[in-house]
Write a protein that holds these residues in place. Structure first.
Motif: not given
Lengths: 277, 446
Positions: B59-64, B66-79
């Motif tokens: 398993t690679r939960f760390g990478e997972l 960070s990806l989910v976090g990036a999407v979360f922050i990216g989504s806020i930035v886009v909005e």
């Protein structure tokens, strides 16, 4: 000049499956006259138009067109594009069909396609830019300018047709039809959606096309003020058959026409029957 | 009303719909959840075949995370960006109107500047074979794009099998030169004529079809030609293709070392670059011929009829235009240019096989036409440069090349949905040529 009527329909029938849209319709349109085809909605007027202009092939019957020089065409046998090219019948559409992404001038140039194709030596001479092609192109532009001026749109020649107001589009479509040099001009509800002033101008335009340009006109119209003002003859249809034919005055007083438009109650219908008998 | 629309838009967006922190957070959480669902198996669990073939996973939960976090922050930035730029912003509003006006002024000088630069490329980059080869490749696609533009951009007929005509041209030259020993300059027009002939042959049965149906049939035609090339071994050499195709000569003077070659006749030392430069100017001349003919055709009745056909087929019929022959001429003209390009391709490569004429090529050329702005000559040239040159530019990104490239295309299509050059220039004018907005120009129904 031929004495035969410009257009003669003989027993024209158009069937769509089980529906008979036009049933054994016969009438004539006289040369250099404006003939109006009227009738309530769904009477089959546009179907007749589509048969005349080749968009439908009639189930049976003959549509005969006679040019001034006596040349005759049986239009139910012609291919759709030859109806404009050879028989010289131009038409407009109930819902305007311009080329919206092309300028007004370009619209009128497309209308002169067949003449220009010939002048451009089927493109090859035009590609080389020979002088005869250049002069032909210039005269086509002059013709387009003439018609733009005629319909009062010269100052908007370089604007896209899609940007024109509704009334302007209607007039541009008539100008485009006239650029094909027609013997018979078929107009499908040219006054629809026009205000009183615009339809007055339209009447003048149509009258001058008839008298100045040797063009016979067949029109479908709901605006009775236009029909009564400009038509020489009126043909009334209802349920796919002709119910009356005559001058505007005769038609206005014809009880069958009134009945078709206004509907009748039993007593009136009986009265009409009696009067006829 | 002197206020710019942008100044008033945030107020209206705040007024019409509640865009608050809660709304943005909700959207961001939703995006993050979708990302979690997608990436948990793709990234979260890594599987591999072990040494004895057994399944190994970790398993690679760390990478997972960070990806989910990036999407979360990216989504806020886009909005937030969307809030600032107004409700209908899109990506178009990232480019202020002053810049867009400047671009249209620059656009007027862009075409001549580009042309002069292209002429100078072999002089500037004489010693850089890589750039010259790339230039030849780009110009080949510019030519193919301009050829297809006649069919898709002007006549509005969606052709997904354009590569078939490219193949016909290439095999025409390959077979005629290796079997009959005909020279390139005789074969070039023959290749064009043969391709046009196949265009008409394809056109006859399929042009009564419209839209999607036409697209599918042309796609099938492209595949049929390729399959015939693979399986008709006696003539085409099958999958082995045709090799030893003669190189082009400068009107009979070969570009070879030794006696009788161009170098010895001019008294200069031989260099293999001469041929590359010659090929560069050859394809440039062919592309410019395509461009010139297309521009001329647009101003002739046939070209206007093509565009009218794209705008309204029914009105064309009412004006006495024979739709079948008009469509056929568009098909034949486009095919002819494809055939020329094919002959050039064959003489440049010296070897052709069916592998070069896959659907991928058709799709690429169509993408160039759509990206460039259907009907625009300059747009197609720019798009070919961006597609082929850009693809090379991203070479250093290795495995991410396709990803970056795809993203760039998506962004361009959001920014300019009707292509790089979206407006249409009239073919004839009285007073002043006013370009026509892409909103009015139809795309055709096939």
């Amino acid at each position: 000049m031929s004495s035969a009527p410009i257009l003669a329909l003989e027993n024209l029938t158009m069937r769509f499956g089980g529906i008979i849209a036009v049933n054994a319709l016969s009438f004539t349109a006289q040369r250099k006259q404006i003939t109006a085809l009227i009738g309530p909605n769904g009477a089959g007027k546009t179907t007749v138009f589509n048969c005349i202009t080749g968009f439908y092939k009639p189930t049976s019957g003959v549509i005969r067109l006679t040019h001034d020089d006596g040349a005759q065409f049986e239009m139910q046998k012609l291919k759709d594009y030859n109806i404009s090219k050879q028989a010289k019948v131009a038409r407009t559409f109930q819902n305007i069909r311009l080329f919206p992404g092309m300028t007004a001038l370009e619209n009128l140039m497309v209308a002169q396609h067949n003449a220009l194709m010939k002048a451009s030596g089927l493109t090859f001479l035009g590609l080389l830019g020979v002088p005869s092609w250049r002069s032909a192109e210039q005269s086509a532009i002059d013709n387009a300018v003439f018609w733009l001026k005629r319909v009062g749109l010269l100052d908007r020649a370089d604007d896209a047709a899609g940007n024109f107001a509704y009334g302007d589009q209607r007039r541009l479509e008539i100008a485009r039809a006239m650029c094909t040099g027609p013997a018979l001009l078929c107009l499908d509800e040219p006054a629809a959606g026009l205000n009183a002033r615009e339809s007055g101008a339209l009447s003048e335009l149509l009258l001058s096309i008839r008298s100045d340009h040797d063009t016979s006109i067949l029109l479908i119209e709901h605006d009775m003020s236009v029909v009564m003002e400009i038509s020489d003859r009126v043909v009334v249809m209802d349920y796919g058959v002709k119910i009356a034919e005559g001058t505007p005055r005769e038609i206005r007083d014809d009880p069958k026409v009134i009945a078709a438009y206004l509907g009748t109650d039993e007593e009136e219908a009986a009265a009409v029957m009696e009067a006829e008998a | 009303m002197s206020a710019s629309p942008r100044a008033s838009s945030p107020a209206s967006s705040n007024g019409s719909e509640p865009v608050g922190a809660a709304f943005i957070l909700k959207k961001a959480v939703l995006s993050a959840l979708v990302a979690l669902g997608l990436f948990s198996l793709m990234v979260g669990v890594r599987t591999e075949a072990g040494q004895s073939g057994q399944l190994e996973y970790w398993t690679r939960f760390g990478e997972l995370a960070s990806l989910v976090g990036a999407v979360f922050i990216g989504s806020i930035v886009v909005e937030l960006l969307r809030m600032w730029l107004g409700p209908r912003g899109g990506l178009g509003s990232f480019v202020p109107s002053s810049v867009q006006n400047g671009m249209s002024v620059a656009g007027r000088y862009l075409a001549p500047a580009l042309l002069i630069f292209t002429f100078l490329v072999p002089v500037i980059f004489y010693n850089q074979r890589y750039i010259l080869d790339l230039g030849i490749l780009v110009l080949t696609y510019v030519m193919l794009g301009w050829g297809l533009n006649v069919v898709v951009g002007l006549a509005g007929l969606l052709d997904l099998g354009y590569v078939a005509f490219y193949a016909v041209g290439a095999y025409s030259y390959g077979l005629l030169s290796t079997t009959f020993g005909l020279s390139f300059w005789i074969c070039l027009p023959l290749a064009g004529i043969l391709a046009a002939f196949w265009g008409v042959l394809l056109g006859f049965p399929v042009l009564r079809l419209r839209g999607d149906y036409l697209a599918i049939v042309t796609l099938a035609f492209g595949e049929i030609i390729r399959l015939v090339l693979i399986n008709w071994q006696d003539v085409t050499g099958g999958p082995n293709g045709i090799s030893g195709i003669p190189r082009p000569s400068l009107f009979g003077i070969p570009l070879t070392p030794g006696e009788g070659g161009l170098a010895s006749m001019l008294g200069i030392p031989f260099s293999p670059t001469h041929r590359i430069v010659f090929l560069f100017y050859l394809i440039l001349a062919l592309a410019l011929l395509t461009n010139w003919v297309t521009i001329r055709l647009r101003r002739l009745p046939i070209g206007r009829a093509w565009e009218a056909l794209r705008e309204d087929e029914v009105a064309c019929r009412a004006l006495g235009i024979n739709i079948t022959t008009t469509k056929l001429t568009a098909f034949a003209t486009g095919a002819m240019f494809g055939g020329f390009a094919g002959a050039f391709f064959a003489t440049r490569q010296g070897f052709i096989s069916p592998e070069s004429f896959t659907f991928q090529e058709s799709a690429l050329v169509l993408a160039i036409v759509v990206l460039g702005g259907m009907g625009s000559q300059l747009g197609v040239a720019l798009a070919a440069l961006a597609m082929i040159g850009g693809f090379e530019l991203f070479r250093s990104l290795e495995v991410y090349r396709m990803l970056v490239f795809g993203l760039a295309m998506v962004l361009i299509m959001i920014w300019r949905p009707r292509g790089i050059v979206g407006h249409r220039a009239p073919t004839v004018f009285l007073e002043k040529s006013k370009s026509i907005s892409s909103d009015l120009v139809k795309e055709g129904h096939g």
